[in-house]
Scaffold this motif. Structure first.
Motif, PDB file in Angstrom:
ATOM      1  N   VAL A  47       0.832  -1.207   0.000  1.00 43.05           N
ATOM      2  CA  VAL A  47       0.000   0.000   0.000  1.00 43.05           C
ATOM      3  C   VAL A  47       0.863   1.253   0.000  1.00 43.05           C
ATOM      4  CG1 VAL A  47      -1.620   1.361   1.393  1.00 43.05           C
ATOM      5  CG2 VAL A  47      -2.014  -1.083   1.052  1.00 43.05           C
ATOM      6  N   LEU A  48       1.889   1.272   0.853  1.00 44.59           N
ATOM      7  CA  LEU A  48       2.721   2.457   1.005  1.00 44.59           C
ATOM      8  C   LEU A  48       3.579   2.743  -0.223  1.00 44.59           C
ATOM      9  CD1 LEU A  48       3.814   2.042   4.732  1.00 44.59           C
ATOM     10  CD2 LEU A  48       2.144   3.652   3.800  1.00 44.59           C
ATOM     11  N   ILE A  57      -5.221   8.404  -2.588  1.00 46.65           N
ATOM     12  CA  ILE A  57      -6.083   8.140  -1.433  1.00 46.65           C
ATOM     13  C   ILE A  57      -5.596   8.909  -0.201  1.00 46.65           C
ATOM     14  CG2 ILE A  57      -7.024   6.383   0.105  1.00 46.65           C
ATOM     15  CD1 ILE A  57      -8.132   6.269  -2.719  1.00 46.65           C
ATOM     16  N   PHE A  58      -4.423   8.555   0.328  1.00 54.36           N
ATOM     17  CA  PHE A  58      -3.928   9.237   1.522  1.00 54.36           C
ATOM     18  C   PHE A  58      -3.572  10.690   1.226  1.00 54.36           C
ATOM     19  CE2 PHE A  58      -3.458   4.925   3.144  1.00 54.36           C
ATOM     20  CZ  PHE A  58      -3.801   5.096   4.475  1.00 54.36           C
ATOM     21  N   PHE A 210      -9.967  14.425   8.575  1.00 58.12           N
ATOM     22  CA  PHE A 210      -9.189  13.322   8.004  1.00 58.12           C
ATOM     23  C   PHE A 210     -10.003  12.032   8.055  1.00 58.12           C
ATOM     24  CE2 PHE A 210      -5.972   9.982   7.887  1.00 58.12           C
ATOM     25  CZ  PHE A 210      -5.099  10.443   6.902  1.00 58.12           C
ATOM     26  N   MET A 211     -10.803  11.863   9.118  1.00 59.10           N
ATOM     27  CA  MET A 211     -11.609  10.657   9.278  1.00 59.10           C
ATOM     28  C   MET A 211     -13.058  10.872   8.831  1.00 59.10           C
ATOM     29  SD  MET A 211     -10.254   8.931  12.842  1.00 59.10           S
ATOM     30  CE  MET A 211     -10.952  10.201  13.877  1.00 59.10           C
ATOM     31  N   SER A 212     -13.336  11.988   8.165  1.00 60.73           N
ATOM     32  CA  SER A 212     -14.704  12.274   7.743  1.00 60.73           C
ATOM     33  C   SER A 212     -15.192  11.242   6.723  1.00 60.73           C
ATOM     34  CB  SER A 212     -14.773  13.679   7.137  1.00 60.73           C
ATOM     35  OG  SER A 212     -16.066  13.952   6.648  1.00 60.73           O
ATOM     36  N   PHE A 213     -16.446  10.836   6.877  1.00 65.53           N
ATOM     37  CA  PHE A 213     -16.995   9.824   5.967  1.00 65.53           C
ATOM     38  C   PHE A 213     -18.315  10.246   5.324  1.00 65.53           C
ATOM     39  CE2 PHE A 213     -19.565   5.792   5.646  1.00 65.53           C
ATOM     40  CZ  PHE A 213     -19.053   5.428   4.408  1.00 65.53           C
ATOM     41  N   PRO A 214     -19.392  10.501   6.073  1.00 66.51           N
ATOM     42  CA  PRO A 214     -20.681  10.773   5.419  1.00 66.51           C
ATOM     43  C   PRO A 214     -20.660  12.000   4.514  1.00 66.51           C
ATOM     44  CG  PRO A 214     -20.967  10.348   7.771  1.00 66.51           C
ATOM     45  CD  PRO A 214     -19.510  10.508   7.543  1.00 66.51           C
ATOM     46  N   ILE A 215     -19.982  13.069   4.950  1.00 68.93           N
ATOM     47  CA  ILE A 215     -19.955  14.293   4.144  1.00 68.93           C
ATOM     48  C   ILE A 215     -19.245  14.046   2.819  1.00 68.93           C
ATOM     49  CG2 ILE A 215     -18.932  16.603   4.015  1.00 68.93           C
ATOM     50  CD1 ILE A 215     -19.616  16.946   6.974  1.00 68.93           C
ATOM     51  N   VAL A 227      -9.700   8.030   2.502  1.00 67.54           N
ATOM     52  CA  VAL A 227      -9.446   6.695   3.052  1.00 67.54           C
ATOM     53  C   VAL A 227     -10.749   6.056   3.519  1.00 67.54           C
ATOM     54  CG1 VAL A 227      -8.240   5.394   4.843  1.00 67.54           C
ATOM     55  CG2 VAL A 227      -7.110   7.323   3.742  1.00 67.54           C
ATOM     56  N   GLU A 228     -11.566   6.825   4.243  1.00 71.03           N
ATOM     57  CA  GLU A 228     -12.819   6.280   4.779  1.00 71.03           C
ATOM     58  C   GLU A 228     -13.738   5.795   3.656  1.00 71.03           C
ATOM     59  OE1 GLU A 228     -14.247   6.903   8.544  1.00 71.03           O
ATOM     60  OE2 GLU A 228     -12.251   6.056   8.415  1.00 71.03           O
TER      61      GLU A 228
END
Length: 557
Positions: A47-48, A57-58, A210-215, A227-228
């Motif tokens: 991955v890295l 992605i990152f 950084f960890m946001s998902f639904p938005i 990432v999420e």
């Protein structure tokens, strides 16, 4: 020794053991499963060293988080200044609204932006009246950043306002008496005291975005792959190993950032309000020269931006739920009722979503409240940063990570003595919600427990009361407001939780209101989505009013 007396003397220790065991089963074991699914070092190296993952992605995840943080700070700092330096009707109410990021479901923010700025949203309806538009303002990076600013600017304002109110006016007066001008006094006296709070608000915002998902999922979809979102896509494809690698790497980064935040909080724990805070000016006063007039004009412009960005999406959600092509309509609510009455079993039913949300909320409260109280008592007694970090680790781990671990562990089953022990999806959802909620209970209760006069407790112990009896009869009644606020937080967080729920509810009837909103929105049917969003908004608003009335103590820390 009398068994009953022995049990009473050791009840608190036993509760600590039970709480630790529950935390291991509900949080650390699922997280460990994800780590195990990630495989060995080769999987991480793949991955890295993969350009797609590293940059697309990152890289994009960090980039959008950085832009969102800058936007949140830029929008939040003027708000902190106005709250700290101006007096006006409703100031305390507006300050209490800065708690919204911890109460409002993020999917509600997403649906609000679609209702406000979408192709058929309120903004395009308004500009269409004068013959302009329609404009495509969504499903791009600026829309994601703006929605994140909506969600996190109040957090920046809350943290910075608290620091501003801790500045002693005498320090500024001393600088001015020594010849410093207004700007230099601000730069040399205020900025050094505000900068740590600004950096803390920025760090928290970066972690959250950084960890946001639904938005990101609702406003960017799989075109803008954080990432999420990519982990969720991999789970949908049943590619659990690759999803686990990404989830582990993301968690490692967020834990490192959270550790930095906790270190700052430890250094700031002794900071208190100033004995003589800076005086506030009356916002609507006509006094002052040209500089004061220009400043108040700037405040007016800022308030207009705030009204459009913060109030607009919420109002648009409600208006769109009652507006059809021909004007006022109830057909979207009729759709919800019809879907509930005659919908197929595989379809999303609004009544089931509301029922599940309320049941899960109560279940979360019953689990998170005692867990949070026990952890607050134990971390205060131990006074260990390691114990606190271990107990509060769920704050740094995304719901996607927890949901994936519970899916792979509790839902798929745990092999014990040749049999596989499985739990129902609904039970796993309550467990995931409790893991997300109990830190807020701890944060509400712990400061109040620390504020109790220790002589009161020591007097009770000297008269023969056991530790648990002292806690139940003396300490908990004194922190009843914090307990009630913690319970309200737990319920509200459960109502709005989306990340873990959307994974655990896949293929089952255990979906909640936020999941139902996303499913209706995913079908490009804005009307039913806004109607379901309005129902969710009402429930969230009631929860917020309860928290506000009980004096929730969460300060973003």
């Amino acid at each position: 020794m009398n068994p009953g007396r022995w049990l009473e003397r050791h009840t608190l220790s036993l509760l600590g053991i039970v709480t630790s065991a529950v935390l291991v089963v509900l949080f650390y074991y699922p997280v460990a499963i994800v780590f195990a699914d990630a495989g060995g070092l080769d999987a991480f190296l793949d991955v890295l060293t993969d350009r797609f993952y590293l940059f697309d992605i990152f890289g994009f995840t960090a980039y959008q988080a950085l832009l969102s943080t800058l936007a949140s700070v830029a929008l939040g700092l003027p708000g902190a200044y106005i709250l700290a330096r101006y007096e006006f009707p409703g100031r305390r109410t507006i300050r209490s609204l800065t708690i919204l990021p911890f109460v409002m479901p993020s999917i509600l923010v997403a649906i609000g932006f679609v209702a406000m700025f979408g192709q058929n949203g309120l903004f395009n309806d308004l500009v269409g009246v004068i013959g302009l538009g329609p404009y495509s303002l969504l499903y791009n990076l600026p829309a994601i950043v703006a929605a994140h600013a909506f969600y996190n600017a109040p957090l920046v304002a809350r943290v910075t306002n608290a620091a501003w109110e801790s500045v002693d006016a005498r320090e500024v007066e001393t600088a001015r008496s020594l010849g410093a001008g207004r700007f230099r006094a601000f730069r040399d006296v205020l900025v050094p005291q505000l900068l740590p709070a600004i950096l803390t608000g920025a760090l928290l915002t970066f972690i959250f975005t950084f960890m946001s998902f639904p938005i990101v999922l609702a406003l960017g979809g799989f075109q803008y792959q954080t990432v999420e979102v990519w982990v969720y896509a991999l789970v949908q494809r049943l590619d659990y190993s690759e999803a686990a690698v990404l989830a582990v790497l993301e968690t490692t980064l967020s834990l490192a950032l959270t550790y930095g935040y906790l270190r700052y909080e430890a250094r700031q724990s002794a900071v208190s309000r100033a004995s003589r805070p800076l005086p506030r000016k009356h916002l609507f006063s006509g006094d002052g020269g040209l500089a004061e007039t220009l400043e108040r004009a700037g405040v007016a412009v800022y308030l207009l931006v705030v009204l459009v960005l913060f109030l607009g999406p919420l109002v648009s959600t409600v208006l769109e739920s009652f507006t059809g092509p021909s004007g006022f309509t109830l057909r979207y609510y009729e759709f919800l009722v019809t879907r509930q009455v005659s919908g197929a079993s595989f379809q999303t039913k609004p009544g089931v979503a509301v029922q599940n949300s309320l049941i899960f909320g109560v279940g979360t409260l019953l689990v998170a409240l005692p867990m949070g109280v026990v952890i607050a008592v134990l971390t205060r007694a131990r006074k260990s940063r390691i114990v606190e970090a271990v107990a509060m680790a769920p704050l740094a781990v995304s719901g996607i990570m927890v949901g994936l671990g519970m899916l792979r562990g509790l839902v798929f089953g745990i092999p014990i003595a040749g049999t596989r022990i499985r739990v129902d999806g609904a039970v796993a959802i309550v467990a995931a919600h409790a893991v997300a909620a109990y830190p807020f209970v701890t944060r509400n209760v712990s400061p109040m427990l620390a504020g109790i006069d220790r002589r009161t407790v020591e007097s009770a112990r000297a008269l023969g009361a056991t530790r648990i009896r002292t806690l139940v009869d003396i300490e908990l009644p004194l922190v009843a407001v914090g307990l009630a606020a913690g319970a309200a937080f737990a319920f509200a967080i459960s109502i709005g939780e989306f990340d873990s729920t959307v994974i655990l509810a896949t293929g089952s009837s255990s979906y909640t209101m936020p999941v139902a909103v996303e499913r209706f929105l995913g079908k490009q049917t804005l009307g039913p989505a806004t109607a379901m969003g309005t129902v969710l908004l009402v429930v969230t608003a009631v929860s917020f009013v309860i928290i506000d009335r009980l004096g929730g103590r969460w300060e973003g820390g």
